[in-house]
Scaffold this motif. Sequence first.
Motif, PDB file in Angstrom:
ATOM      1  N   UNK A  73       0.692  -1.159  -0.147  1.00 56.23           N
ATOM      2  CA  UNK A  73       0.152  -0.077  -0.335  1.00 56.23           C
ATOM      3  C   UNK A  73       1.442   1.479   0.095  1.00 56.23           C
ATOM      4  N   UNK A  74       1.883   1.060   0.453  1.00 55.89           N
ATOM      5  CA  UNK A  74       3.119   2.374   0.368  1.00 55.89           C
ATOM      6  C   UNK A  74       4.029   2.419  -0.505  1.00 55.89           C
ATOM      7  N   UNK A  75       4.473   1.485  -1.216  1.00 58.48           N
ATOM      8  CA  UNK A  75       5.318   1.604  -2.128  1.00 58.48           C
ATOM      9  C   UNK A  75       4.895   1.492  -3.327  1.00 58.48           C
ATOM     10  N   UNK A  76       3.934   0.931  -3.923  1.00 55.27           N
ATOM     11  CA  UNK A  76       2.827   0.782  -5.364  1.00 55.27           C
ATOM     12  C   UNK A  76       2.920   1.950  -5.540  1.00 55.27           C
ATOM     13  N   UNK A  77       1.791   2.682  -4.972  1.00 57.29           N
ATOM     14  CA  UNK A  77       1.758   4.102  -5.881  1.00 57.29           C
ATOM     15  C   UNK A  77       3.138   5.664  -5.871  1.00 57.29           C
ATOM     16  N   UNK A  78       4.138   4.949  -4.873  1.00 56.55           N
ATOM     17  CA  UNK A  78       5.785   6.017  -4.892  1.00 56.55           C
ATOM     18  C   UNK A  78       6.205   5.630  -5.769  1.00 56.55           C
ATOM     19  N   UNK A  79       6.179   3.886  -6.243  1.00 57.01           N
ATOM     20  CA  UNK A  79       7.073   3.461  -7.472  1.00 57.01           C
ATOM     21  C   UNK A  79       6.187   3.908  -8.637  1.00 57.01           C
ATOM     22  N   UNK A  80       5.191   4.163  -8.560  1.00 55.39           N
ATOM     23  CA  UNK A  80       4.297   4.180  -9.541  1.00 55.39           C
ATOM     24  C   UNK A  80       4.744   5.539 -10.457  1.00 55.39           C
ATOM     25  N   UNK A  81       4.132   5.967  -9.689  1.00 54.83           N
ATOM     26  CA  UNK A  81       4.723   8.276  -9.909  1.00 54.83           C
ATOM     27  C   UNK A  81       6.476   7.927  -9.790  1.00 54.83           C
ATOM     28  N   UNK A  82       7.186   7.490  -9.365  1.00 49.28           N
ATOM     29  CA  UNK A  82       8.541   7.927  -9.832  1.00 49.28           C
ATOM     30  C   UNK A  82       8.463   7.194 -10.809  1.00 49.28           C
ATOM     31  N   UNK A  83       8.675   6.552 -11.578  1.00 49.51           N
ATOM     32  CA  UNK A  83       8.929   5.365 -12.475  1.00 49.51           C
ATOM     33  C   UNK A  83       7.992   6.155 -13.629  1.00 49.51           C
ATOM     34  N   UNK A  84       7.046   6.865 -12.883  1.00 49.14           N
ATOM     35  CA  UNK A  84       6.980   7.495 -14.760  1.00 49.14           C
ATOM     36  C   UNK A  84       5.119   7.166 -15.295  1.00 49.14           C
TER      37      UNK A  84
END
Length: 750
Positions: free
Chosen positions: A387-398
């Motif tokens: 729940x924490x990592x997925x939205x972060x990495x999705x956004x950072x990876x474009x």
Amino acid sequence: MEEIKLTFPADSPPLSVIVALSLSSSPVTIDSSSSAVPSFVFSDGRKLTGTSVLLRYVGRSAKSLPGFYGHDAFEYSQIDELIDYAPVFSSSGSEFKNACTSVDNYLQSGTFLVGHSLSIADVAVWSALAGSGPRWERKSKKYQNLVRWFNSISLEYAEPLNKVAAYTAAKKGSGKPASVAPRSKDQQASDKGKPEVDLPGAEVGKVKLRFAPEPSGYLHIGHAKAALLNKYFAERYQGEVIIRFDDTNPAKESNEFVENLVKDIGTLGIKYERVTYTSDYFPDLMSMAEKLMREGKAYVDDTPREQMHQERKDGTDSKCRNHTVEENLNLWREMIAGSKRGLQCCVRGKLDMQDPNKAMRDPVYYRCNPMSHHRIGDKYKIYPTYDFACPFVDSVEGITHALRSSEYHDRNAQYYKVLDDMGLRRVEIYEFSRLNLVYTLLSKRKLLWFVQQGMVGGWDDPRFPTVQGIVRRGLKIEALIQFILEQGASKNLNLMEWDKLWTINKKIVDPVCPRHTAVVEERRVLLTLTDGPDEPFVRLIPKHKKYEGAGEKATTFTKRIWIEGADASAISVNEEVTLMDWGNAIVKEVTKDEEGRVTALSGLLNLKGSVKTTKLKLTWLPETNELVKLTLTDFGYLITKKKLEENDELVFAKLVNKDTKKDTSALGDSNMRKLEENDELVFPEFVNPDTKKETSALGDSNMRNLQRGDVIQLERKGYYRCDVPFVKSSKPIVLFSIPDGRQHQPLSAN
């Protein structure tokens, strides 16, 4: 590839070049008003001329399709040879027929014309056939491998190929290419094998998607749907897909799973830009967690797990919710160190404990876990949650659009809130329905339980819904792709039958798979033909009467032949029967034992008799020492219910979740049983203990040449995949039964 202009006469478009440009998303301006031969005109005035020259240029310069012009010197040369050969498909008569036969035979053992991926050789031949019009349409049924290859490309690359449909029509001789009107949403929804709606806010050339499996098991058919939909939308919008391993739980993950997931993704034909890992972002995720604590948007909680669960259920604030920043950071440092105190804590987001959507009630962001990580070892003692990592990495990876199954629907608001608190770019979520199949478990934790209990042979067991399992059972990947794309991106929840998938598979294998003969060893009966050949003789007959490409098999004819015991018991004295691939015979004597079982038959050949007049058409084998031993393997479903009910899920949870495994007596004796008297494990009633049946049989000598993975049909028995080929006479060939789409009955537990 620099921007160029393609010029050609309107009534003679270079179809292969246009297709290659569309597949590779190459920037090009098309001018069909020229009267000259097809040409590329570059911005600086340079020029290339000729269809084959232009096609090679696209192949060499297409960055989005690695290997489009091969991977080594040998493949480059093969591709050049086929590009030069492709114009023969524009011929007529015997030249066209010979070309189709040649390529059809070549494709008998291959998916692509060169190597293991799409190349401009495939483009050249596909385009030549697509542009040949009625000539190909009339003849295609004769070339099963060529049709399979042609249709597979048409289906897999439907979107870019649809864009050049007008030029295909022009090539067939229907005149100048007309403008293609945009398809309405209703038309798009009715298109077979296409998602029902568009991606919200998607722009051609700017879509970036990710397929993010957790490396805690092998890829299964449910994951395949997600992977193929990502692939479809990426091609549709000329975007890209990345593979990201969501490796945030070291307790369940391993390098074995990573390696096999990459293998399975390749099997599905998913072309991806690169592979990333959530663990690549662990330092950034830790910094973000600390930032949120300093901003009062997260806190460290040491509430016991059971109490925390109850508080979330009741909407009660944790006693730790109002910790000061310093208190949170002190406990955070204990977690990072993996101390005894740190192990009691977790980090939670400060969202809304009274929100009706329980996913918003302060979800856990970080847990303390001292286990070693399969990729980075013992560097960390804390791991972020999905729940924490997925939205972060999705956004950072474009990532522009995150495709998620509808089971995550209640967590969508949480996903957006977490992104908002982090101050990161918004990622659009697109939901699709989870693929559910009857008598099938898709939970990796439950599948792992079957592996651990030894109830299956591993993750590639043919009873498993994993990609490796169903392929080992005999499913063609083309059938899986067609099955999934036919469902599209629907959000409707359905419990699918396996029959539809296997029916599609049958349509692919039946037209091309060789026919062989087997007789079950138990109670087999010798039929003596008194006027049969005194000396055995051999005759070559087709392995498939409607498909020459299957080749021929050597059939031995003898005076004494083996037939099935069940067939023998159905024969009456003086009855005329048909011996398949030989002719008719009249049974004159039927010998039975004391229990009334047929033990021997004798009769006369009647080769002039009519096949139409006989009731029984019998498969048979000669009595020779050249026959091979077979093990025919049938499989049943792992569970006895089409869909597990709520109480069944609770029973299973007690078994697969060690953290919550407790006394199961409260569930009632009717729900549980023991497989063995001294077995400590308690198995639910819905677990099928009898899912594999092996039958010993004899097979014709031609089966010595079978290779692992070959699909055949045993006459009057069904379709089989060779799992263990011939090694020596004492060891049987192992064949796995392939369902054919008819109603499947689970193996009996009796």
